[in-house]
Structure formats: structure tokens, C-alpha cells
Design a protein around this motif. Structure first.
Motif, PDB file in Angstrom:
ATOM      1  N   UNK A  27       0.999  -1.544   0.248  1.00 18.13           N
ATOM      2  CA  UNK A  27      -0.221  -0.177  -0.175  1.00 18.13           C
ATOM      3  C   UNK A  27       1.239   1.182   0.041  1.00 18.13           C
ATOM      4  N   UNK A  28       2.284   1.034   0.386  1.00 17.52           N
ATOM      5  CA  UNK A  28       3.382   2.368   0.605  1.00 17.52           C
ATOM      6  C   UNK A  28       4.160   2.412  -0.438  1.00 17.52           C
ATOM      7  N   UNK A  29       3.860   0.887  -0.898  1.00 19.60           N
ATOM      8  CA  UNK A  29       4.734   1.006  -2.474  1.00 19.60           C
ATOM      9  C   UNK A  29       6.296   0.831  -2.044  1.00 19.60           C
ATOM     10  N   UNK A  30       6.449   0.861  -0.380  1.00 22.71           N
ATOM     11  CA  UNK A  30       8.302   0.171  -0.696  1.00 22.71           C
ATOM     12  C   UNK A  30       9.236  -0.353  -0.931  1.00 22.71           C
ATOM     13  N   UNK A  31       9.721  -0.777  -1.112  1.00 20.64           N
ATOM     14  CA  UNK A  31      10.796  -1.723  -1.552  1.00 20.64           C
ATOM     15  C   UNK A  31      11.956  -1.264  -1.120  1.00 20.64           C
ATOM     16  N   UNK A  32      12.388  -3.164  -0.900  1.00 17.68           N
ATOM     17  CA  UNK A  32      13.965  -2.950  -0.802  1.00 17.68           C
ATOM     18  C   UNK A  32      14.881  -2.017  -1.881  1.00 17.68           C
ATOM     19  N   UNK A  33      15.611  -1.013  -1.998  1.00 20.21           N
ATOM     20  CA  UNK A  33      16.640  -0.505  -2.729  1.00 20.21           C
ATOM     21  C   UNK A  33      17.751  -0.323  -2.200  1.00 20.21           C
ATOM     22  N   UNK A  34      18.586  -0.483  -3.358  1.00 18.40           N
ATOM     23  CA  UNK A  34      20.117   0.082  -3.464  1.00 18.40           C
ATOM     24  C   UNK A  34      20.162   1.416  -2.515  1.00 18.40           C
ATOM     25  N   UNK A  35      19.227   2.535  -3.221  1.00 14.00           N
ATOM     26  CA  UNK A  35      19.686   3.496  -3.079  1.00 14.00           C
ATOM     27  C   UNK A  35      19.164   4.536  -1.830  1.00 14.00           C
ATOM     28  N   UNK A  36      18.255   3.244  -0.875  1.00 12.27           N
ATOM     29  CA  UNK A  36      17.847   3.869   0.277  1.00 12.27           C
ATOM     30  C   UNK A  36      19.102   2.913   1.298  1.00 12.27           C
ATOM     31  N   UNK A  37      20.329   2.374   1.129  1.00 12.95           N
ATOM     32  CA  UNK A  37      20.730   1.407   2.032  1.00 12.95           C
ATOM     33  C   UNK A  37      22.002   2.172   2.607  1.00 12.95           C
ATOM     34  N   UNK A  38      21.753   4.345   1.315  1.00 16.37           N
ATOM     35  CA  UNK A  38      23.197   4.769   2.714  1.00 16.37           C
ATOM     36  C   UNK A  38      23.253   4.784   4.023  1.00 16.37           C
ATOM     37  N   UNK A  39      21.988   4.578   4.701  1.00 15.24           N
ATOM     38  CA  UNK A  39      22.409   4.500   6.130  1.00 15.24           C
ATOM     39  C   UNK A  39      22.608   3.013   6.960  1.00 15.24           C
ATOM     40  N   UNK A  40      21.380   2.240   6.560  1.00 14.46           N
ATOM     41  CA  UNK A  40      20.714   1.200   7.391  1.00 14.46           C
ATOM     42  C   UNK A  40      21.206  -0.048   5.844  1.00 14.46           C
ATOM     43  N   UNK A  41      22.089  -0.364   4.751  1.00 13.58           N
ATOM     44  CA  UNK A  41      22.539  -0.735   4.135  1.00 13.58           C
ATOM     45  C   UNK A  41      23.683  -1.379   3.975  1.00 13.58           C
ATOM     46  N   UNK A  42      24.653   0.086   4.307  1.00 16.88           N
ATOM     47  CA  UNK A  42      25.908   0.297   4.430  1.00 16.88           C
ATOM     48  C   UNK A  42      26.418   0.206   3.007  1.00 16.88           C
ATOM     49  N   UNK A  43      27.540   0.827   2.540  1.00 13.95           N
ATOM     50  CA  UNK A  43      27.853   1.825   1.111  1.00 13.95           C
ATOM     51  C   UNK A  43      26.661   2.737   1.092  1.00 13.95           C
ATOM     52  N   UNK A  44      27.217   3.818  -0.878  1.00 14.79           N
ATOM     53  CA  UNK A  44      26.921   4.818   0.037  1.00 14.79           C
ATOM     54  C   UNK A  44      27.476   6.383   0.509  1.00 14.79           C
ATOM     55  N   UNK A  45      27.217   6.703   0.344  1.00 13.74           N
ATOM     56  CA  UNK A  45      27.984   8.293   1.516  1.00 13.74           C
ATOM     57  C   UNK A  45      27.339   8.086   2.959  1.00 13.74           C
ATOM     58  N   UNK A  46      27.207   6.778   3.010  1.00 17.28           N
ATOM     59  CA  UNK A  46      26.176   6.925   5.061  1.00 17.28           C
ATOM     60  C   UNK A  46      27.327   6.449   5.624  1.00 17.28           C
TER      61      UNK A  46
END
Length: 274
Positions: free
Chosen positions: A228-247
Motif C-alpha cells: 500500500x505504501x509502495x516501499x520496496x528494498x532499494x540500493x538507493x535507500x541503503x546509505x545508512x541502513x544497508x551500507x554503501x553510498x555516503x552513509x
């Protein structure tokens, strides 16, 4: 404010390198078991680290009106840095002395009495998680926060670890546990917080949420809320919660380890048993 409130997050946000990992999160934590679930990268580990004070929020407030005593907060991260060369009993004894607790009683609480004389490096992954739970609850903290205590374990050890965590919840203690194992959430959780894209997509008593969504269990609830929220796992959302990016480089190492199957966001019994 509820009289038995142990801790609360009020309008909490956290940004890493310009990426907002948590946004306007407000949650009250009361005695009992609260399960935090959501897709990889949704902010679960970041939320828990903020709750225990290991990460500062970018905005918002964290309060602990009911977290008292010599050790008000107990925390189990996904990676437990126990030192090799010491037995399980010696490891707990070191921490127990800091809070005037009994290491043998702590081993008994999680069913590790027979393994007390084994060196940490010789323990199985499940036993190390149980030892981590025992360490987290030394000193009888009012708030116990466990980041994926059942991650990577076989079904029997998953149940044992989750049950040991749930036993700590009583009239004064709030246990907050993140998990992809929704069958264990059904069995042990009093309340559920579902995160999607860094926001609270649903929160409340599990029984009430099941009734409101007209679903049978936590797995169906999860799917209904996330779809209902359209929230899916995404590499773009992993900066602070999944490692990688500028997190934060220390943040979320376990989020990528939470599932051996990168395409699966959630553990479903009979489908994704490991």
C-alpha cells in the motif's frame, strides 16, 4: 504520555550524505515485545542505533522516561565483537562485574550453561547470538534492543534466540527487536512497527493491526502495508541502513546480511527458511 512508557522517538530524522534514511519517525516503546520490520534499507538498524544512543539523530528527540537502573539500556548489534581466546563464561563475567550481575545466571537464562566453558571462537553462530543476548540483558535493563537476533540461524536456533529475547519482556521491560522472521513476530511480538522508505508505515498492537487490515498473520500484514505504501528494498535507500553510498561506514553491515537471497525482503516460513 503513557504511564508505563519506557522510551520514545519524537519526529526523529537521520540523514547520511544527503540521503534521508529516517524521516519524521515518532514511536512510543512500552513494556513487552515490539518487533521492527521492513524491507532492506528501510531504516531498521538506524532506528535501533538512534534508540540506544549509538547514533545521533539529525533531527527530533529521544527520551527515556522509564529506562532506569545501573544499566538502563541493553543492546545487541548485528555484529557482536566478542574477543577470541575467552570462554563464554569468562566473557560474560567481564561484563557482569560492571553491573554486579551473575554470569552463570546469565548463561542459564539463554540456555548456554553447558557451553559456558567453550571458547567464544568455538561457539556456533547461534550460540554466539545467544551469548550476545545474555550480554545485552546483564544488569536487568529497562530497554533491550536487539538487531536481528535470529539472523542467519537454522529454524530451531532462530526460535530459541527469539524466545530468549522475548522472555526478558515483562511489566517493566521493553524489548525492541528487528526481524525478517515474521513467524517469530507472530509468536512473540505484542506490537509491530513497519518501516517503509524511512517512515513509519504502520505501528501498533499486532492484534489490532491484523484486525484493521483484515489479515491473518504478520506476513500478510507486512505485505499489505508495504504494497500500500509502495516501499520496496532499494540500493538507493541503503546509505545508512544497508551500507554503501555516503552513509555511516559503521552502520547497517548486517542489513545486507539479513537475507542470503538478495531478491527476498522478508523471511516467510516454508518459503525462505535457511
Amino acid at each position: 504520555m503513557p504511564d508505563d512508557l519506557v522510551a520514545s522517538l519524537s519526529e526523529v530524522a537521520r540523514t547520511y550524505g544527503g540521503v534521508r534514511v529516517l524521516d519524521d519517525v515518532s514511536i512510543d516503546f512500552e513494556p513487552g515485545v515490539t518487533a521492527v520490520v521492513g524491507p532492506n534499507g528501510s531504516g531498521k538498524s538506524t532506528l535501533q542505533r538512534i534508540l540506544v544512543g549509538a547514533t545521533e539523530p539529525t533531527a527530533g528527540e529521544v527520551r527515556y522516561p522509564g529506562a532506569t537502573g545501573p544499566k538502563p539500556i541493553g543492546y545487541l548489534p548485528q555484529r557482536v565483537p566478542f574477543r577470541d581466546g575467552f570462554t563464554a563464561r569468562e566473557t560474560l563475567a567481564f561484563y557482569a562485574r560492571l553491573v554486579d550481575d551473575d554470569p552463570d545466571a546469565a548463561l542459564e537464562r539463554v540456555g548456554l550453561v553447558d557451553a559456558g566453558g567453550r571458547r567464544v571462537e568455538a561457539l556456533s553462530g547461534g550460540m554466539r547470538r545467544l551469548l550476545g543476548i545474555a550480554q545485552a540483558v546483564l544488569g536487568d535493563p529497562s530497554l533491550v534492543v536487539l538487531d536481528e537476533p535470529a539472523s542467519g540461524l537454522d529454524p530451531g536456533m532462530r526460535e530459541r534466540a527469539f524466545r530468549a529475547a522475548a522472555r526478558r519482556a515483562d511489566g517493566d521491560t521493553a524489548v525492541v527487536v528487528s526481524s525478517h522472521a515474521l513467524d517469530l513476530v507472530d509468536a512473540h511480538a505484542d506490537r509491530v512497527v513497519i518501516l517503509g522508505q524511512g517512515r513509519v508505515a504502520a505501528a501498533g498492537a499486532l492484534d489490532r493491526l491484523l484486525e484493521e487490515r483484515d489479515v491473518a498473520d504478520a506476513s500478510e500484514l507486512y505485505r499489505a502495508v508495504i504494497e500500500s505504501t509502495g516501499a520496496r528494498a532499494s540500493d538507493e535507500g541503503d546509505a545508512g541502513d544497508g551500507g554503501g553510498g555516503d552513509g555511516d561506514p559503521t552502520e547497517g553491515d548486517g542489513e545486507r546480511e539479513e537475507s542470503d537471497d538478495a531478491e527476498r525482503d522478508v523471511h516467510v516460513t516454508g518459503v525462505s527458511d535457511r
